[in-house]
Design an enzyme around this catalytic site. Structure first.
Site, short mmCIF file in Angstrom:
data_model
loop_
_atom_site.label_atom_id
_atom_site.label_comp_id
_atom_site.label_asym_id
_atom_site.label_seq_id
_atom_site.Cartn_x
_atom_site.Cartn_y
_atom_site.Cartn_z
N GLU A 1 6.35 -2.77 -8.71
CA GLU A 1 6.56 -3.07 -7.29
C GLU A 1 8.03 -3.34 -6.97
OE1 GLU A 1 4.43 -2.77 -4.75
OE2 GLU A 1 3.08 -1.92 -6.22
N HIS B 1 -0.50 8.61 -5.91
CA HIS B 1 -0.74 8.12 -7.26
C HIS B 1 -1.23 9.24 -8.16
CE1 HIS B 1 -0.91 4.49 -4.75
NE2 HIS B 1 -0.35 3.91 -5.79
#
Length: 598
Positions: A395, A491
């Site tokens: 992140e 993803h």
């Protein structure tokens, strides 16, 4: 999940360029791609910026700059061999341009050598007169994002191959965002069409993955280590005369990495703050289960003993230990590997808030807060706070991308799932450098590997993996490029460049690294001999910081990494040739480059 960088582009357009006010000016080392800030960086930057700006207008046919454009520098990198790279954001007729970013490249004499540009078309809208009012745009944005609209402002939307006058509207408290977060809505100022509606927060678990897990009846319940309670205070001695605040060394009992040392701030004889002065004031706070997007409203973690947490969720400090540890290890990785001083390379610390919201089973990079946010889990799908080390590394890397190439998806669906190769590349870089954070930390309680989310408790034992991405059955991650990859969920699509990186670092076929067995295939059955993780990481980082822009796709990334390899190791070296082989091994070649991608 990666957010669209709509707000980031507009905000960056307000950056002013002065001799001393240009954050991120840095120098790059030839062996590692390191960014080393120097005392003279500000003075050095001003003439470089002016030369690059002049070159952009002088070479308008290549750079796409037109009359009415203004360029404002976001970043300047000066390589040891003398090359300069100036990243600009653009305004047109005074309006911020979404998707108008470009990097101008100069040699050591400040002569123009090339450009990397996001928009491969002219950024000139048919009209600069809006049909809709700002109020109408705000009302529409509030309706589609199900929240409270802020002030609309006019922009030029140059994404998706066009250039249209539009309103950009921030929406807070969105009913369509996890944890009631914010979204950015872009409304066509002439037709009223919604051009995009994207979440601002960057969620680790995508809506599509969460739906898949729920359908399977699978829960995420990471195994936690049994942390030994610290028995001695290792901070500053209480008997000597001390002028507070001072740096102290405490101990934390974490959920996932056992007992760890924590650098803290001692504010009085028996008072400590979970804030690290040796890492630019990096701090973790408690959101107290409120949906806060303001770090200043978070409650400070304090202690009278400089001992934090008890290794279980029963103590509120425990999640903070994992968060603070993960953030500092991520900062350490970027600093010791690249000389990068903080996520934005501006000498500022990173921030986090744990216990975000009620029943939030996710972790976020939130640009509104400019910090990490961690929920405690929803008690159903996810049982514990998502404060795992590689999640934090992943992140925070989105924050690094935010401060550099600002890679964004090409579209976002109504559920918040994102699609397109630039967004896939963003997710891939977050996985690549998140994995590198584990290798850098070298914590025996969290052994480093090329697996992502291996501590989440999933039935398949990992979330994604770099060596053979398609072994991820949850997200349908792919190994090789094909024309349909351009609109893959980010993803799933991330596997293409993650696979290329692994092949570049470790090579194809069977291999055991750190006790984990890998067996990486290739598209054409070729054999790739890896050049090592250190060199592969240096190449990908240099490519990100110098040769990628918001619309970079996989074929662009191939060119970017080839340029980076040539910079670092020469265009005739083994490293350069292996970069080419690695991309060919995932079916990204010059021969199958799409003729019209945007």
């Amino acid at each position: 999940m990666r957010r669209a960088h709509i707000r980031a582009l507009a905000i960056a357009a307000a950056v002013t360029t002065t001799a001393t006010g240009l954050a991120g000016t840095a120098f790059a080392g030839p062996a590692t791609g390191a960014d080393r800030t120097t005392a003279s960086a500000g003075a050095t930057a001003a003439p470089v910026v002016e030369a690059a700006r002049a070159a952009a207008f002088a070479h308008a046919s290549a750079t796409g700059v037109v009359q009415g454009d203004a360029l404002r520098a976001q970043d300047v990198l000066i390589d040891p061999e003398g090359a300069r790279h100036v990243r600009f954001v653009r305004t047109h007729q005074g309006l911020p341009v979404l998707g108008g970013d470009l990097v101008v490249h100069l040699d050591h004499r400040l002569a123009y050598t090339g450009v990397t540009r996001a928009a491969d078309h002219t950024v000139r809208p048919a009209t600069t007169k809006a049909t809709l009012t700002a109020r109408q745009a705000e009302e529409k944005a509030a309706a589609v994002a199900q929240g409270d609209a802020g002030s609309a402002r006019l922009v030029v939307d140059a994404r998706a191959g066009g250039a249209a006058l539009a309103y950009q509207v921030p929406v807070s408290g969105s009913g369509t965002a996890d944890g009631g977060g914010s979204r950015t809505v872009v409304i066509d100022a002439v037709t009223g069409k919604v051009r995009s509606n994207a979440p601002d927060s960057d969620e680790f678990l995508s809506p599509k993955l969460i739906d898949t897990l729920r359908r399977r009846g699978e829960t995420l319940d990471p195994a936690t280590g049994t942390a030994v309670q610290p028995t001695a205070l290792t901070g500053a001695a209480a008997t000597r005369t001390v002028h507070y605040p001072v740096t102290a060394t405490g101990t934390g009992s974490s959920l996932f990495v056992g007992k760890v040392p924590l650098t803290t701030t001692q504010t009085a004889r028996t008072s400590y703050l979970l804030k690290d002065p040796t890492r630019w004031g990096t701090e973790t706070r408690d959101a107290r289960n409120h949906e806060l997007e303001s770090f200043a409203r978070g409650v400070k973690f304090t202690s009278t003993t400089d001992k934090w947490g008890n290794g279980s969720v029963s103590h509120r400090d425990t999640a903070a230990v994992d968060a603070q540890y993960g953030i500092t290890k991520t900062l350490d990785f970027y600093k010791k590997t690249f000389g990068r001083k903080g996520i934005e390379n501006n000498g500022k610390g990173a921030r986090a808030m744990v216990h975000f919201g009620s029943g939030v089973g996710n972790a976020f990079w939130d640009p509104t807060c400019d910090c990490m946010l961690y929920g405690d889990g929803d008690g159903d799908l996810f049982k514990k706070p998502l404060v795992v080390l590689d999640v934090t590394g992943h992140e925070l890397t989105h924050g690094v991308v935010d401060a550099t190439a600002q890679l964004e998806p090409t579209r976002v669906d109504a559920d918040g799932n994102q699609y397109g190769e630039p967004g896939s590349l963003n997710e891939s870089l977050a996985d690549i450098f998140g994995s590198d954070v584990e290798f850098s930390a070298a914590n025996p309680k969290n052994p480093p590997n090329y697996l992502i989310g291996e501590k989440l408790g999933l039935a398949q034992k990992f979330l994604r993996r770099l060596d053979h991405p398609s072994l991820d059955r949850l997200e349908g991650t792919i190994d090789y490029w094909s024309p349909r990859t351009y609109d893959a969920e980010v993803h799933a699509g991330s596997g293409v460049s993650s696979h290329a990186y692994y092949l570049l670092a470790e090579g194809s076929g069977r291999k055991t690294v750190g006790g984990v067995a890998y067996n990486s295939p290739t598209y054409d059955g070729s054999t790739v001999e890896g050049i090592g993780r250190t060199k592969a990481t240096a190449i990908f980082y240099r490519a990100l910081t110098r040769y990628m822009v918001s619309t970079t796709d996989f074929h662009d990334a191939r060119l970017a990494t080839l340029k980076a390899a040539a910079d670092l190791y020469g265009a005739s070296g083994t490293e350069y040739k292996t970069v080419d082989k690695a991309w060919a091994a995932v079916n990204v070649t010059v021969a199958n480059t799409p003729t019209a991608r945007r």
